[in-house]
Design an enzyme around this catalytic site. Structure first.
Site, PDB file in Angstrom:
ATOM      1  N   CYS A   1       0.865  -1.183   0.000  1.00 28.20           N
ATOM      2  CA  CYS A   1       0.000   0.000   0.000  1.00 28.20           C
ATOM      3  C   CYS A   1       0.899   1.229   0.000  1.00 28.20           C
ATOM      4  CB  CYS A   1      -0.977  -0.018   1.176  1.00 28.20           C
ATOM      5  SG  CYS A   1      -0.196   0.020   2.807  1.00 28.20           S
TER       6      CYS A   1
ATOM      7  N   ASN B   1       2.290   1.434   4.414  1.00 31.66           N
ATOM      8  CA  ASN B   1       2.600   0.171   5.121  1.00 31.66           C
ATOM      9  C   ASN B   1       2.301   0.250   6.620  1.00 31.66           C
ATOM     10  OD1 ASN B   1       5.467  -1.971   5.794  1.00 31.66           O
ATOM     11  ND2 ASN B   1       3.424  -2.587   5.182  1.00 31.66           N
TER      12      ASN B   1
ATOM     13  N   CYS C   1      -1.399   0.754   7.438  1.00 31.21           N
ATOM     14  CA  CYS C   1      -2.839   0.458   7.555  1.00 31.21           C
ATOM     15  C   CYS C   1      -3.218  -0.782   6.734  1.00 31.21           C
ATOM     16  CB  CYS C   1      -3.683   1.651   7.108  1.00 31.21           C
ATOM     17  SG  CYS C   1      -3.434   3.140   8.102  1.00 31.21           S
ATOM     18  N   ARG C   2      -3.294  -0.622   5.404  1.00 35.07           N
ATOM     19  CA  ARG C   2      -3.881  -1.695   4.592  1.00 35.07           C
ATOM     20  C   ARG C   2      -2.975  -2.898   4.388  1.00 35.07           C
ATOM     21  NH1 ARG C   2      -5.116   2.106  -0.270  1.00 35.07           N
ATOM     22  NH2 ARG C   2      -3.220   3.016   0.617  1.00 35.07           N
ATOM     23  N   SER C   3      -1.712  -2.657   3.991  1.00 30.72           N
ATOM     24  CA  SER C   3      -0.884  -3.843   3.657  1.00 30.72           C
ATOM     25  C   SER C   3      -0.492  -4.669   4.881  1.00 30.72           C
ATOM     26  CB  SER C   3       0.330  -3.477   2.789  1.00 30.72           C
ATOM     27  OG  SER C   3       1.183  -2.564   3.418  1.00 30.72           O
TER      28      SER C   3
ATOM     29  N   ASP D   1      -8.126   3.691   1.212  1.00 31.46           N
ATOM     30  CA  ASP D   1      -7.203   4.159   2.245  1.00 31.46           C
ATOM     31  C   ASP D   1      -7.999   4.660   3.459  1.00 31.46           C
ATOM     32  OD1 ASP D   1      -5.308   5.400   3.772  1.00 31.46           O
ATOM     33  OD2 ASP D   1      -4.414   6.513   2.106  1.00 31.46           O
TER      34      ASP D   1
HETATM   35  P1  4NP Z   1      -1.762   2.809   4.149  1.00 33.88           P
HETATM   36  O1  4NP Z   1      -2.397   4.154   4.725  1.00 33.88           O
HETATM   37  O2  4NP Z   1      -1.223   3.139   2.774  1.00 33.88           O
HETATM   38  O3  4NP Z   1      -2.923   1.879   4.087  1.00 33.88           O
HETATM   39  O4  4NP Z   1      -0.694   2.383   5.120  1.00 33.88           O
HETATM   40  C1  4NP Z   1      -1.689   5.363   4.845  1.00 33.88           C
HETATM   41  C2  4NP Z   1      -0.818   5.543   5.879  1.00 33.88           C
HETATM   42  C3  4NP Z   1      -0.161   6.759   6.030  1.00 33.88           C
HETATM   43  C4  4NP Z   1      -0.398   7.776   5.127  1.00 33.88           C
HETATM   44  C5  4NP Z   1      -1.273   7.589   4.078  1.00 33.88           C
HETATM   45  C6  4NP Z   1      -1.917   6.366   3.927  1.00 33.88           C
HETATM   46  N1  4NP Z   1       0.246   9.021   5.304  1.00 33.88           N
HETATM   47  O5  4NP Z   1      -0.060   9.937   4.526  1.00 33.88           O
HETATM   48  O6  4NP Z   1       1.068   9.155   6.217  1.00 33.88           O
END
Ligand code: 4NP
Length: 164
Positions: free
Chosen positions: A7, A10, A12-14, A126
């Site tokens: 994702c 790294n 939340c989703r992955s 997201d």
């Molecule tokens: P992820 O979510 O891609 O599912 O881990 C996010 C985590 C952090 C951020 C964006 C999306 N960020 O902008 O810090």
């Protein structure tokens, strides 16, 4: 078979995908030899554990994400992993662009949701800037996609499917 879930951050989703699929493999993956990891295309949070909301939502389903630590996708991942499963189209586009400049890249790059029977749902959205319900939705989507992925891997084991 080596699978990398990807994702943006790294956190939340992955990592959630890694945890959900690891739990499914423990329950129903006897005989399958699968190695899992997750990484972020931008990974603003390298070295950090998953978002506390992701940890809490997974814990309610009996899945422990607390030991995972964020890392960025590395060039070597494109040769090490058989499958790179992107959480959304942006992640997939980013991976494909990078793979093009890496002659050693052998990984198949696909959308995680390609394995879900909910074919109109292409992305795991997201949840970072939303509320707790977004993290529940992420886990629901990942559960159905993980079940599809496991079916696909079993098909490959039996020589039935040759798409990945
Ligand atoms: P992820 O979510 O891609 O599912 O881990 C996010 C985590 C952090 C951020 C964006 C999306 N960020 O902008 O810090």
């Amino acid at each position: 078979m080596r699978i990398l879930f990807v994702c943006l951050g790294n956190i939340c989703r992955s990592p959630s995908a890694e945890g959900v699929f690891a739990a499914l493999l423990r329950e129903q993956g006897a005989g399958l030899n699968v190695e899992l990891d997750s990484a972020g295309t931008h990974a603003y949070h390298i070295g950090e554990p998953p978002d506390r909301r992701a940890i809490a939502a997974a814990k309610r389903r009996g899945i422990d994400l607390s030991e995972l630590r964020a890392r960025a996708v590395e060039d070597s991942d494109f040769a090490r992993f058989d499958l790179m499963l992107a959480m959304d189209e942006d992640n997939a586009r980013e991976l494909r662009a990078r793979a093009q400049s890496l002659p050693a890249s052998t990984a198949q790059i696909r959308l995680m949701m390609a394995y879900s029977p909910l074919s109109e749902q292409r992305a795991v959205p997201d949840p970072y800037y939303g509320g707790a319900s977004g993290f529940e939705e992420v886990l629901d989507l990942l559960q159905t996609a993980s079940e599809g992925l496991l079916r696909e891997l079993r098909g490959i084991e039996r020589g039935v499917v040759a798409t990945i």
